[in-house]
Write an enzyme that holds these catalytic residues in place. Sequence first.
Site, PDB file in Angstrom:
ATOM      1  N   LYS A  23       0.835  -1.214   0.000  1.00 39.23           N
ATOM      2  CA  LYS A  23       0.000   0.000   0.000  1.00 39.23           C
ATOM      3  C   LYS A  23       0.868   1.262   0.000  1.00 39.23           C
ATOM      4  O   LYS A  23       0.634   2.183  -0.763  1.00 39.23           O
ATOM      5  CB  LYS A  23      -0.895   0.014   1.247  1.00 39.23           C
ATOM      6  CG  LYS A  23      -1.598   1.345   1.462  1.00 39.23           C
ATOM      7  CD  LYS A  23      -2.342   1.410   2.765  1.00 39.23           C
ATOM      8  CE  LYS A  23      -1.595   2.109   3.877  1.00 39.23           C
ATOM      9  NZ  LYS A  23      -1.515   3.562   3.795  1.00 39.23           N
ATOM     10  N   ASN A  24       1.880   1.283   0.841  1.00 38.85           N
ATOM     11  CA  ASN A  24       2.671   2.510   0.982  1.00 38.85           C
ATOM     12  C   ASN A  24       3.586   2.766  -0.210  1.00 38.85           C
ATOM     13  O   ASN A  24       4.153   3.846  -0.333  1.00 38.85           O
ATOM     14  CB  ASN A  24       3.485   2.477   2.281  1.00 38.85           C
ATOM     15  CG  ASN A  24       2.599   2.673   3.501  1.00 38.85           C
ATOM     16  OD1 ASN A  24       1.403   2.932   3.369  1.00 38.85           O
ATOM     17  ND2 ASN A  24       3.172   2.535   4.691  1.00 38.85           N
ATOM     18  N   CYS A 119      -6.760  18.050  10.770  1.00 42.76           N
ATOM     19  CA  CYS A 119      -5.665  17.079  10.704  1.00 42.76           C
ATOM     20  C   CYS A 119      -4.332  17.672  10.274  1.00 42.76           C
ATOM     21  O   CYS A 119      -3.301  17.353  10.819  1.00 42.76           O
ATOM     22  CB  CYS A 119      -6.007  15.990   9.697  1.00 42.76           C
ATOM     23  SG  CYS A 119      -6.689  14.569  10.473  1.00 42.76           S
ATOM     24  N   ARG A 124      -1.175  15.399  12.582  1.00 40.95           N
ATOM     25  CA  ARG A 124      -0.265  14.971  11.521  1.00 40.95           C
ATOM     26  C   ARG A 124      -0.030  16.111  10.547  1.00 40.95           C
ATOM     27  O   ARG A 124      -0.622  16.181   9.490  1.00 40.95           O
ATOM     28  CB  ARG A 124      -0.837  13.755  10.798  1.00 40.95           C
ATOM     29  CG  ARG A 124      -0.939  12.544  11.692  1.00 40.95           C
ATOM     30  CD  ARG A 124      -1.340  11.351  10.888  1.00 40.95           C
ATOM     31  NE  ARG A 124      -0.257  10.912  10.034  1.00 40.95           N
ATOM     32  CZ  ARG A 124      -0.444  10.224   8.917  1.00 40.95           C
ATOM     33  NH1 ARG A 124      -1.636   9.941   8.520  1.00 40.95           N
ATOM     34  NH2 ARG A 124       0.593   9.813   8.213  1.00 40.95           N
ATOM     35  N   ASP A 309       4.144   0.803  11.673  1.00 46.28           N
ATOM     36  CA  ASP A 309       2.934   0.169  11.140  1.00 46.28           C
ATOM     37  C   ASP A 309       2.757  -1.262  11.652  1.00 46.28           C
ATOM     38  O   ASP A 309       1.706  -1.871  11.430  1.00 46.28           O
ATOM     39  CB  ASP A 309       2.963   0.181   9.602  1.00 46.28           C
ATOM     40  CG  ASP A 309       2.660   1.573   9.049  1.00 46.28           C
ATOM     41  OD1 ASP A 309       2.214   2.434   9.823  1.00 46.28           O
ATOM     42  OD2 ASP A 309       2.870   1.801   7.849  1.00 46.28           O
ATOM     43  N   ARG A 402      -9.314  -0.037   3.489  1.00 46.25           N
ATOM     44  CA  ARG A 402      -8.424   0.947   2.891  1.00 46.25           C
ATOM     45  C   ARG A 402      -7.015   0.393   2.722  1.00 46.25           C
ATOM     46  O   ARG A 402      -6.344   0.672   1.738  1.00 46.25           O
ATOM     47  CB  ARG A 402      -8.316   2.184   3.804  1.00 46.25           C
ATOM     48  CG  ARG A 402      -9.431   3.188   3.677  1.00 46.25           C
ATOM     49  CD  ARG A 402      -9.125   4.393   4.543  1.00 46.25           C
ATOM     50  NE  ARG A 402      -7.806   4.914   4.221  1.00 46.25           N
ATOM     51  CZ  ARG A 402      -7.040   5.613   5.049  1.00 46.25           C
ATOM     52  NH1 ARG A 402      -7.461   5.903   6.263  1.00 46.25           N
ATOM     53  NH2 ARG A 402      -5.859   6.041   4.677  1.00 46.25           N
TER      54      ARG A 402
HETATM   55  C1  UD1 Z   1       3.958   7.008   5.849  1.00 49.83           C
HETATM   56  C2  UD1 Z   1       3.084   5.786   5.687  1.00 49.83           C
HETATM   57  C3  UD1 Z   1       2.540   5.329   7.031  1.00 49.83           C
HETATM   58  C4  UD1 Z   1       3.705   5.106   8.009  1.00 49.83           C
HETATM   59  C5  UD1 Z   1       4.603   6.339   8.066  1.00 49.83           C
HETATM   60  C6  UD1 Z   1       5.865   6.100   8.907  1.00 49.83           C
HETATM   61  C7  UD1 Z   1       2.200   6.070   3.466  1.00 49.83           C
HETATM   62  C8  UD1 Z   1       1.013   6.296   2.596  1.00 49.83           C
HETATM   63  N1  UD1 Z   1       2.005   6.102   4.783  1.00 49.83           N
HETATM   64  O1  UD1 Z   1       3.141   8.048   6.381  1.00 49.83           O
HETATM   65  O2  UD1 Z   1       1.830   4.095   6.849  1.00 49.83           O
HETATM   66  O3  UD1 Z   1       3.176   4.842   9.282  1.00 49.83           O
HETATM   67  O4  UD1 Z   1       5.039   6.712   6.752  1.00 49.83           O
HETATM   68  O5  UD1 Z   1       6.600   5.023   8.412  1.00 49.83           O
HETATM   69  O6  UD1 Z   1       3.282   5.813   2.974  1.00 49.83           O
HETATM   70  N2  UD1 Z   1       5.540  14.797  10.337  1.00 49.83           N
HETATM   71  C9  UD1 Z   1       5.561  16.139  10.651  1.00 49.83           C
HETATM   72  N3  UD1 Z   1       5.471  17.018   9.611  1.00 49.83           N
HETATM   73  C10 UD1 Z   1       5.386  16.623   8.312  1.00 49.83           C
HETATM   74  C11 UD1 Z   1       5.375  15.245   8.020  1.00 49.83           C
HETATM   75  C12 UD1 Z   1       5.459  14.353   9.068  1.00 49.83           C
HETATM   76  O7  UD1 Z   1       5.640  16.531  11.801  1.00 49.83           O
HETATM   77  O8  UD1 Z   1       5.342  17.468   7.422  1.00 49.83           O
HETATM   78  C13 UD1 Z   1       5.636  13.819  11.447  1.00 49.83           C
HETATM   79  C14 UD1 Z   1       4.392  12.931  11.523  1.00 49.83           C
HETATM   80  O9  UD1 Z   1       3.356  13.574  12.276  1.00 49.83           O
HETATM   81  C15 UD1 Z   1       4.952  11.718  12.206  1.00 49.83           C
HETATM   82  C16 UD1 Z   1       6.380  11.620  11.622  1.00 49.83           C
HETATM   83  O10 UD1 Z   1       6.693  12.917  11.147  1.00 49.83           O
HETATM   84  O11 UD1 Z   1       5.015  11.923  13.576  1.00 49.83           O
HETATM   85  C17 UD1 Z   1       6.539  10.610  10.517  1.00 49.83           C
HETATM   86  O12 UD1 Z   1       5.592  10.847   9.502  1.00 49.83           O
HETATM   87  P1  UD1 Z   1       5.845  10.466   7.978  1.00 49.83           P
HETATM   88  O13 UD1 Z   1       7.073   9.639   7.867  1.00 49.83           O
HETATM   89  O14 UD1 Z   1       5.759  11.703   7.168  1.00 49.83           O
HETATM   90  O15 UD1 Z   1       4.570   9.559   7.674  1.00 49.83           O
HETATM   91  P2  UD1 Z   1       3.660   9.558   6.394  1.00 49.83           P
HETATM   92  O16 UD1 Z   1       4.476   9.805   5.166  1.00 49.83           O
HETATM   93  O17 UD1 Z   1       2.477  10.425   6.630  1.00 49.83           O
END
Ligand code: UD1
Length: 437
Positions: A23-24, A119, A124, A309, A402
């Site tokens: 999925k990711n 959100c 996030r 995850d 999902r």
């Molecule tokens: C992706 C994955 C999700 C997985 C996560 C961490 C997808 C579609 N989803 O989510 O399943 O759990 O990686 O491996 O690929 N953060 C900020 N600011 C930002 C972006 C992130 O503070 O602009 C924080 C987030 O709140 C979180 C951390 O950074 O605490 C990691 O998030 P991130 O690696 O960005 O996760 P996703 O890409 O959203």
Amino acid sequence: MQECIIVEQTHNIEGEISLSGAKNAVLVIMASTLLNSGKNTLRNVPNSEDVLCMINLLEELGAQVNFDQLNKVLEIDTSTVINYKVSPNIMKKMRASVLVMGPLLARFSKTEISLPGGCVLGKRPINYHLDNFKKVGVTFEQSGDYLVGSTNKLLAKRLALEYPSVGATENLMMSAVLTQGKTTIVNAALEPEVLDLIEVLKRMGAKISILPPATIEIEGVNTLNAVEHSILCDRLEAGSLLLAAAITGGNIHIPNASANLLDVFLMKLEEMGHSILIGQNGQSIRLMACKSPKAVSFKTAPYPGFPTDLQAPMLVAQTLAEGVSEIEETVFENRLIHIFELQKMGAKIILENNNKAIITGVKELVGTEVVASDIRASCALVLAGLAANGKTIVKGVHHFKRGYDALDQKLRSLGAQIKIEKQDILQDIPKEKTLEI
Ligand code: UD1
């Protein structure tokens, strides 16, 4: 009546099962096809709700998409893409929609995405995406429900991420592949799904190199070609299936699982006492459950650490293990909500500072009505249901659909008593109990 997952206690999940595409990886790779103008063919595409949502999004932008669900082949023709605006009904369903910002900025110098309520700036945020887009010449303004980003010319810069965010790394990389000059992303995420995206971008003609320990260098090119690619198999689905066998005292073989992408997780399963057999070159994993698993402690971390995850499903295994375990969630600030549902099933868990669970193993869990708050929690509660005495009713089925391609059917083929059907339920799910991860 509401659709629920009904799970009955099952002993010995057993047999062989193959994984679907990750999925990711698939969502971001679908978004990346916007960078070219041609017919892309993706194989091993999981048939999940998020994939269908991303198809809707690409169609809204003007792409012509054909999904052969039986053969898992997805064709995306991006030559007809004319739009750069993502509507609120799509954005609200799936946070991964933000991943089209990079490709749209590269292709149109403009992007408009709606904000998914509180959100974005709350739990996030997407500040790493936005702050770095600003650094490469994008200006943002809010127009009604939309965040409008535009640029005269994207600039190649040296960027540093405060945290190795998967989404920010992917978005910035996609915006840079068509930008003249050298872009450098320091402290980049290097999850296997990010590497699958890099492989796709390179196949399109992008020039990308990875420098140790975690830097990505991109030399911009003028145009990119359409590609054919088979999506990486889902290591997180692999982890969940292995845990289904571990929790039920079973024996499972996954021929297309890559052990080399799950080292820390597999090490922890072995520490619990389970036997793991790995095939040649790290391909294929068999787990034979031990009768009295021991509790183990762990902290989630970016790859190659313990995957966030798999925290929820692994936590379920600890609720039934001998001894006390401590699980610390370090990636997301609020990703232990499932413990309250597990407590309803008889698990002994104390929450400390919102990010640490202290679990004392119990002899058995008891089936009841529980609510899934995100994709991985839905899987975790299903696993808990397999081990629980009696019937477990898991609400929040859309999270399960999902993130997984027919995981209920896969578990059923291994002997699990699980079905998805409409039920009269006691209460509706409160909105604040869901996370769109
Ligand atoms: C992706 C994955 C999700 C997985 C996560 C961490 C997808 C579609 N989803 O989510 O399943 O759990 O990686 O491996 O690929 N953060 C900020 N600011 C930002 C972006 C992130 O503070 O602009 C924080 C987030 O709140 C979180 C951390 O950074 O605490 C990691 O998030 P991130 O690696 O960005 O996760 P996703 O890409 O959203």
